[in-house]
Design an enzyme around this catalytic site. Structure first.
Site, short mmCIF file in Angstrom:
data_model
loop_
_atom_site.label_atom_id
_atom_site.label_comp_id
_atom_site.label_asym_id
_atom_site.label_seq_id
_atom_site.Cartn_x
_atom_site.Cartn_y
_atom_site.Cartn_z
N SER A 145 0.81 -0.69 0.40
CA SER A 145 0.64 -0.17 -0.48
C SER A 145 1.33 1.42 0.16
CB SER A 145 -0.77 -0.05 1.11
OG SER A 145 -1.69 1.28 1.63
N TYR A 158 -1.90 -0.70 10.53
CA TYR A 158 -1.88 -1.24 8.92
C TYR A 158 -0.59 -0.85 8.45
CZ TYR A 158 -3.67 -1.28 4.05
OH TYR A 158 -3.28 -1.44 3.00
#
Length: 252
Positions: A145, A158
């Site tokens: 990501s 995350y």
């Protein structure tokens, strides 16, 4: 020449989290490019839908029901493969929350899927890949990501897991060269049915679009195209790299 550069003819690929969303799009494109794709997910019904989509378009695939959080299932799934050339670590999750509000159970779940399962799937894949002495190019691509390169509020867990994925990728790229290439694809927010409800929140939508110079979200097909590139002969000298398809988010 150009067709051969992006051909996966004769390759065997595993895509985790292949039952829907990005995983389904990635699996479909790899199959369309000639690979036999093993579709891993714990939801058999979803896998059947994706498999039917691939077969309808003339591709080859095998659904494999597997809960990546169950070590025995993961080891069995990889152990039973006839061979392996490409692994796509796509399965992952996120539970946004401010640090003070993160529960221990949520912390363990996100770490378990994003880091532990990715590590174990990669270990199992490498063992399978190294069973063969063939010199053919092999590749591991993990879906990271943009948050693996920056920080963001309410995403401490995350971001931590995606930064860990980037570190693992660099280490393995050095360790496994020249036989296996290891890279990540690092997308910005992708326009999927799962993310659409988030963008109904005007404050969140403004926060995201203020940070993307290109001014738009990604499509699943664009992420799949990046994976295909890194899996293909066209990327034969690319390893230890993160391909950021973030519309300029991390350039600022």
């Amino acid at each position: 020449m150009s067709d051969r550069l992006f051909s996966l003819e004769g390759k065997h690929a595993v895509v985790t989290g292949a039952g829907r969303g990005l995983g389904a799009d990635i699996a479909a494109l790899l199959a369309r490019s000639g690979a036999h794709v093993y579709l891993l997910s714990k939801d058999a019904a979803e896998l059947d839908v994706v498999a039917e989509r691939i077969h309808r378009n003339g591709g080859a695939c095998t659904p494999v029901t597997c809960d990546l959080l169950k070590d025995d299932q993961l080891e069995r799934a990889f152990g039973e493969l006839p061979r392996l050339d490409i692994l796509v670590n796509n399965a992952g999750t996120n539970i946004p929350a401010r640090l003070a509000d993160v529960t221990t159970s949520d912390l363990e779940f996100v770490i378990g899927l994003n880091i532990r399962a990715t590590f174990l799937a990669t270990r199992a894949a490498v063992r399978k890949m190294l069973e063969s002495d063939a010199a053919d190019d092999r590749a591991i691509i993990s879906i990271s990501s943009q948050m693996g390169h920056v920080g963001a509020p309410e995403r401490s867990v995350y971001c931590m897991t995606k930064h860990a994925m980037e570190g693992l990728t660099k280490a393995l790229a050095v360790e496994l060269a020249p036989r296996i290439r290891v890279n990540t694809v690092a997308p910005t927010f992708v326009d999927t049915p799962m993310t659409q409800p988030f963008f109904e929140n005007e404050q969140f939508r403004d926060w995201v679009f203020d940070r993307i110079p290109m001014g738009r979200l990604l499509s699943g097909e664009q992420v799949a195209a990046a994976v295909l590139y890194l899996a293909s002969p066209a990327a034969a000298m690319i390893t230890g790299t993160s391909l950021r398809i973030d519309g300029g988010w991390t350039a600022q």
